[in-house]
Enzyme design. Structure first.
Site, PDB file in Angstrom:
ATOM      1  N   SER A 144      31.725  41.005  46.733  1.00  0.00           N
ATOM      2  CA  SER A 144      33.181  41.037  46.834  1.00  0.00           C
ATOM      3  C   SER A 144      33.611  42.313  47.526  1.00  0.00           C
ATOM      4  O   SER A 144      32.926  43.341  47.433  1.00  0.00           O
ATOM      5  CB  SER A 144      33.815  40.991  45.433  1.00  0.00           C
ATOM      6  OG  SER A 144      35.205  41.220  45.494  1.00  0.00           O
ATOM      7  N   TYR A 157      34.421  44.048  36.824  1.00  0.00           N
ATOM      8  CA  TYR A 157      34.156  43.092  37.902  1.00  0.00           C
ATOM      9  C   TYR A 157      33.712  43.836  39.159  1.00  0.00           C
ATOM     10  O   TYR A 157      32.715  43.478  39.790  1.00  0.00           O
ATOM     11  CB  TYR A 157      35.402  42.261  38.190  1.00  0.00           C
ATOM     12  CG  TYR A 157      35.264  41.348  39.386  1.00  0.00           C
ATOM     13  CD1 TYR A 157      34.660  40.103  39.263  1.00  0.00           C
ATOM     14  CD2 TYR A 157      35.722  41.739  40.648  1.00  0.00           C
ATOM     15  CE1 TYR A 157      34.521  39.267  40.361  1.00  0.00           C
ATOM     16  CE2 TYR A 157      35.594  40.910  41.746  1.00  0.00           C
ATOM     17  CZ  TYR A 157      34.989  39.676  41.598  1.00  0.00           C
ATOM     18  OH  TYR A 157      34.843  38.844  42.692  1.00  0.00           O
TER      19      TYR A 157
END
Length: 250
Positions: A144, A157
Protein backbone atom coordinates in the site's frame (compact mmCIF):
# COMPACT_ATOMS: atom_id res chain seq x y z
CA UNK A 1 -8.43 -11.33 -25.90
CA UNK A 2 -4.67 -11.61 -25.53
CA UNK A 3 -3.00 -14.84 -24.50
CA UNK A 4 0.32 -13.70 -23.03
CA UNK A 5 -0.19 -16.05 -20.06
CA UNK A 6 -1.16 -19.05 -22.18
CA UNK A 7 0.02 -22.25 -20.51
CA UNK A 8 0.65 -20.54 -17.17
CA UNK A 9 -1.13 -21.00 -13.87
CA UNK A 10 -1.92 -17.94 -11.75
CA UNK A 11 -3.23 -17.88 -8.19
CA UNK A 12 -4.81 -14.76 -6.66
CA UNK A 13 -5.76 -14.37 -3.00
CA UNK A 14 -8.47 -11.97 -1.87
CA UNK A 15 -10.01 -12.66 -5.26
CA UNK A 16 -13.70 -12.54 -4.35
CA UNK A 17 -14.03 -8.78 -4.78
CA UNK A 18 -12.26 -5.51 -5.51
CA UNK A 19 -8.67 -5.62 -6.74
CA UNK A 20 -8.42 -9.39 -6.40
CA UNK A 21 -11.54 -10.02 -8.45
CA UNK A 22 -10.29 -7.67 -11.17
CA UNK A 23 -6.92 -9.43 -11.16
CA UNK A 24 -8.43 -12.92 -11.41
CA UNK A 25 -10.52 -11.86 -14.39
CA UNK A 26 -7.55 -10.09 -16.01
CA UNK A 27 -5.15 -13.03 -15.64
CA UNK A 28 -7.79 -15.36 -17.06
CA UNK A 29 -8.44 -13.04 -20.02
CA UNK A 30 -4.73 -13.20 -20.75
CA UNK A 31 -4.84 -16.99 -20.94
CA UNK A 32 -3.85 -18.09 -17.44
CA UNK A 33 -5.52 -20.99 -15.72
CA UNK A 34 -6.64 -19.15 -12.64
CA UNK A 35 -7.10 -20.06 -8.99
CA UNK A 36 -9.57 -17.78 -7.21
CA UNK A 37 -8.67 -17.89 -3.50
CA UNK A 38 -10.65 -16.15 -0.78
CA UNK A 39 -12.41 -16.62 2.57
CA UNK A 40 -15.83 -15.92 1.04
CA UNK A 41 -17.06 -19.07 -0.76
CA UNK A 42 -20.16 -17.52 -2.35
CA UNK A 43 -18.46 -14.50 -3.88
CA UNK A 44 -15.31 -16.44 -4.71
CA UNK A 45 -17.18 -19.17 -6.55
CA UNK A 46 -19.14 -16.50 -8.42
CA UNK A 47 -15.88 -14.98 -9.70
CA UNK A 48 -14.59 -18.39 -10.80
CA UNK A 49 -17.90 -19.14 -12.53
CA UNK A 50 -17.81 -15.79 -14.34
CA UNK A 51 -14.35 -16.66 -15.66
CA UNK A 52 -15.55 -20.05 -16.84
CA UNK A 53 -18.60 -18.52 -18.50
CA UNK A 54 -16.25 -16.22 -20.42
CA UNK A 55 -14.30 -19.20 -21.74
CA UNK A 56 -11.52 -19.24 -19.14
CA UNK A 57 -10.32 -22.02 -16.87
CA UNK A 58 -10.68 -21.28 -13.15
CA UNK A 59 -11.61 -22.82 -9.84
CA UNK A 60 -12.31 -21.44 -6.38
CA UNK A 61 -10.47 -22.49 -3.22
CA UNK A 62 -11.49 -21.21 0.20
CA UNK A 63 -8.58 -20.05 2.33
CA UNK A 64 -7.71 -17.94 5.35
CA UNK A 65 -4.22 -16.69 4.51
CA UNK A 66 -3.40 -16.27 8.21
CA UNK A 67 -3.65 -20.07 8.67
CA UNK A 68 -0.53 -21.91 7.55
CA UNK A 69 -2.21 -25.26 6.98
CA UNK A 70 -4.88 -23.65 4.84
CA UNK A 71 -2.26 -21.85 2.75
CA UNK A 72 -0.30 -25.08 2.34
CA UNK A 73 -3.56 -26.70 1.22
CA UNK A 74 -4.19 -23.92 -1.30
CA UNK A 75 -0.86 -24.47 -3.02
CA UNK A 76 -1.32 -28.25 -2.91
CA UNK A 77 -4.80 -27.93 -4.45
CA UNK A 78 -3.43 -25.67 -7.19
CA UNK A 79 -0.68 -28.12 -8.10
CA UNK A 80 -3.06 -31.07 -7.92
CA UNK A 81 -5.50 -29.37 -10.28
CA UNK A 82 -3.10 -27.76 -12.74
CA UNK A 83 0.24 -29.43 -12.13
CA UNK A 84 2.16 -26.23 -11.41
CA UNK A 85 2.07 -22.65 -10.14
CA UNK A 86 3.75 -19.99 -12.25
CA UNK A 87 2.37 -16.71 -10.91
CA UNK A 88 1.05 -15.79 -7.48
CA UNK A 89 -0.63 -12.52 -6.61
CA UNK A 90 -0.85 -12.29 -2.81
CA UNK A 91 -3.55 -9.67 -2.58
CA UNK A 92 -5.62 -10.66 0.48
CA UNK A 93 -5.64 -8.01 3.18
CA UNK A 94 -7.66 -6.23 5.84
CA UNK A 95 -7.87 -2.58 6.76
CA UNK A 96 -8.95 -2.61 10.37
CA UNK A 97 -10.37 0.39 12.21
CA UNK A 98 -8.66 3.76 11.91
CA UNK A 99 -6.64 4.34 15.08
CA UNK A 100 -3.40 5.83 16.29
CA UNK A 101 -0.88 3.55 18.01
CA UNK A 102 -2.05 4.17 21.59
CA UNK A 103 -5.70 3.80 20.58
CA UNK A 104 -5.33 0.50 18.73
CA UNK A 105 -6.93 -2.52 20.39
CA UNK A 106 -4.77 -5.64 20.70
CA UNK A 107 -7.32 -7.77 18.86
CA UNK A 108 -7.25 -5.35 15.93
CA UNK A 109 -3.44 -5.33 15.91
CA UNK A 110 -3.39 -9.14 15.85
CA UNK A 111 -5.85 -9.38 12.97
CA UNK A 112 -4.15 -6.73 10.82
CA UNK A 113 -0.69 -8.23 11.27
CA UNK A 114 -1.95 -11.82 10.87
CA UNK A 115 -3.61 -11.18 7.52
CA UNK A 116 -1.50 -8.43 5.97
CA UNK A 117 2.00 -9.48 7.03
CA UNK A 118 1.91 -13.06 8.27
CA UNK A 119 -0.54 -13.95 5.49
CA UNK A 120 1.77 -12.58 2.81
CA UNK A 121 4.69 -14.44 4.39
CA UNK A 122 2.80 -17.74 4.55
CA UNK A 123 1.73 -17.44 0.93
CA UNK A 124 5.28 -16.67 -0.17
CA UNK A 125 6.70 -19.50 1.93
CA UNK A 126 4.61 -22.20 0.27
CA UNK A 127 4.64 -20.63 -3.17
CA UNK A 128 8.43 -20.40 -3.13
CA UNK A 129 8.77 -23.99 -1.93
CA UNK A 130 6.88 -25.15 -5.01
CA UNK A 131 8.51 -22.72 -7.43
CA UNK A 132 12.01 -23.80 -6.38
CA UNK A 133 11.09 -27.34 -7.35
CA UNK A 134 9.37 -26.25 -10.54
CA UNK A 135 12.07 -24.07 -12.11
CA UNK A 136 10.94 -20.64 -10.98
CA UNK A 137 8.01 -18.28 -11.04
CA UNK A 138 6.80 -14.80 -10.24
CA UNK A 139 5.21 -13.46 -7.06
CA UNK A 140 3.51 -10.11 -6.50
CA UNK A 141 2.33 -8.86 -3.12
CA UNK A 142 -0.21 -6.14 -2.52
CA UNK A 143 1.27 -3.59 -0.15
CA UNK A 144 0.00 0.00 0.00
CA UNK A 145 1.03 3.59 -0.40
CA UNK A 146 0.44 3.69 3.36
CA UNK A 147 3.52 1.50 3.71
CA UNK A 148 5.66 4.15 2.00
CA UNK A 149 4.55 7.24 3.88
CA UNK A 150 3.63 7.82 7.54
CA UNK A 151 -0.12 7.78 8.16
CA UNK A 152 -0.79 8.11 11.92
CA UNK A 153 -4.55 7.55 11.56
CA UNK A 154 -3.96 3.98 10.32
CA UNK A 155 -0.75 3.25 12.21
CA UNK A 156 -0.79 -0.54 12.42
CA UNK A 157 -2.14 -1.02 8.91
CA UNK A 158 0.66 1.20 7.60
CA UNK A 159 3.25 -0.74 9.59
CA UNK A 160 1.95 -4.09 8.29
CA UNK A 161 2.26 -2.86 4.72
CA UNK A 162 5.73 -1.42 5.32
CA UNK A 163 6.76 -4.84 6.64
CA UNK A 164 5.36 -6.48 3.50
CA UNK A 165 7.31 -4.05 1.34
CA UNK A 166 10.59 -4.84 3.06
CA UNK A 167 9.89 -8.60 2.98
CA UNK A 168 9.22 -8.29 -0.75
CA UNK A 169 12.57 -6.59 -1.34
CA UNK A 170 14.43 -9.18 0.72
CA UNK A 171 12.71 -12.05 -1.10
CA UNK A 172 13.44 -10.47 -4.47
CA UNK A 173 17.15 -10.45 -3.64
CA UNK A 174 17.16 -13.86 -1.96
CA UNK A 175 15.70 -15.74 -4.91
CA UNK A 176 16.96 -13.62 -7.82
CA UNK A 177 19.48 -16.24 -8.93
CA UNK A 178 17.03 -19.10 -8.44
CA UNK A 179 14.44 -18.09 -11.02
CA UNK A 180 11.87 -16.50 -8.74
CA UNK A 181 10.97 -12.84 -9.07
CA UNK A 182 9.22 -11.10 -6.15
CA UNK A 183 7.71 -7.62 -6.43
CA UNK A 184 4.85 -5.64 -4.95
CA UNK A 185 2.27 -3.09 -5.97
CA UNK A 186 1.32 -0.23 -3.66
CA UNK A 187 -2.22 0.89 -4.46
CA UNK A 188 -3.46 4.30 -3.55
CA UNK A 189 -7.12 4.78 -2.67
CA UNK A 190 -9.12 2.56 -5.00
CA UNK A 191 -12.81 2.78 -5.82
CA UNK A 192 -13.98 -0.47 -4.24
CA UNK A 193 -16.99 -1.42 -2.09
CA UNK A 194 -14.74 -1.13 0.98
CA UNK A 195 -14.43 2.66 0.79
CA UNK A 196 -18.15 3.12 0.17
CA UNK A 197 -18.85 1.06 3.30
CA UNK A 198 -17.08 3.69 5.43
CA UNK A 199 -20.16 5.90 5.49
CA UNK A 200 -18.25 9.04 4.48
CA UNK A 201 -20.42 11.53 2.55
CA UNK A 202 -19.24 12.02 -1.04
CA UNK A 203 -16.51 9.50 -0.32
CA UNK A 204 -14.93 9.55 -3.79
CA UNK A 205 -14.28 13.29 -3.72
CA UNK A 206 -13.22 13.08 -0.09
CA UNK A 207 -10.31 10.81 -0.97
CA UNK A 208 -9.63 12.14 -4.48
CA UNK A 209 -8.71 15.61 -3.25
CA UNK A 210 -5.34 14.28 -2.04
CA UNK A 211 -4.54 12.58 -5.37
CA UNK A 212 -2.56 14.60 -7.96
CA UNK A 213 -4.57 13.01 -10.78
CA UNK A 214 -7.73 14.13 -9.03
CA UNK A 215 -9.53 10.80 -8.93
CA UNK A 216 -9.53 7.40 -7.28
CA UNK A 217 -7.95 4.38 -8.90
CA UNK A 218 -9.94 1.48 -10.30
CA UNK A 219 -9.40 -2.16 -9.33
CA UNK A 220 -8.45 -2.87 -12.94
CA UNK A 221 -5.65 -0.30 -12.85
CA UNK A 222 -4.06 -1.99 -9.84
CA UNK A 223 -4.57 -5.41 -11.41
CA UNK A 224 -2.77 -4.23 -14.54
CA UNK A 225 0.29 -3.42 -12.43
CA UNK A 226 0.28 -6.90 -10.91
CA UNK A 227 -0.23 -8.51 -14.32
CA UNK A 228 2.75 -6.69 -15.78
CA UNK A 229 5.01 -7.59 -12.86
CA UNK A 230 4.08 -11.26 -13.30
CA UNK A 231 4.53 -11.17 -17.07
CA UNK A 232 7.57 -12.04 -19.15
CA UNK A 233 7.77 -8.36 -20.10
CA UNK A 234 9.01 -7.77 -16.53
CA UNK A 235 11.47 -10.69 -16.54
CA UNK A 236 14.35 -8.37 -15.50
CA UNK A 237 12.37 -6.84 -12.63
CA UNK A 238 12.59 -8.08 -9.05
CA UNK A 239 12.50 -6.52 -5.60
CA UNK A 240 10.53 -3.59 -6.99
CA UNK A 241 7.91 -1.58 -5.09
CA UNK A 242 5.49 -0.12 -7.64
CA UNK A 243 3.09 2.63 -6.50
CA UNK A 244 -0.12 2.66 -8.53
CA UNK A 245 -1.70 5.67 -6.90
CA UNK A 246 -2.21 8.61 -9.25
CA UNK A 247 0.92 10.28 -7.91
CA UNK A 248 -0.13 10.29 -4.24
CA UNK A 249 3.16 9.00 -2.77
CA UNK A 250 5.27 11.21 -5.03
Amino acid sequence: MTKSFEGKVAMITGAASGIGEAAAILFAKNGARTVVADRDPDKGEAVAEAIRQSGGDAFFHQVDVADGEQVRGLIAATVERYGRLDCAYNNAGVGGPAAEIADTEEKDFDQIVAVNFKGAWLCMKYEIEHMLQNGGGSIVNTASGAGLISMPAIAIYSASKAATIHMTRVAGLTYAKRGIRVNCVCPGTVNTPAIHAMGIPDVENFFAQDVPMGRLGTPEEIANGALWLCSDEARYVTGVVLPVDGGRVA
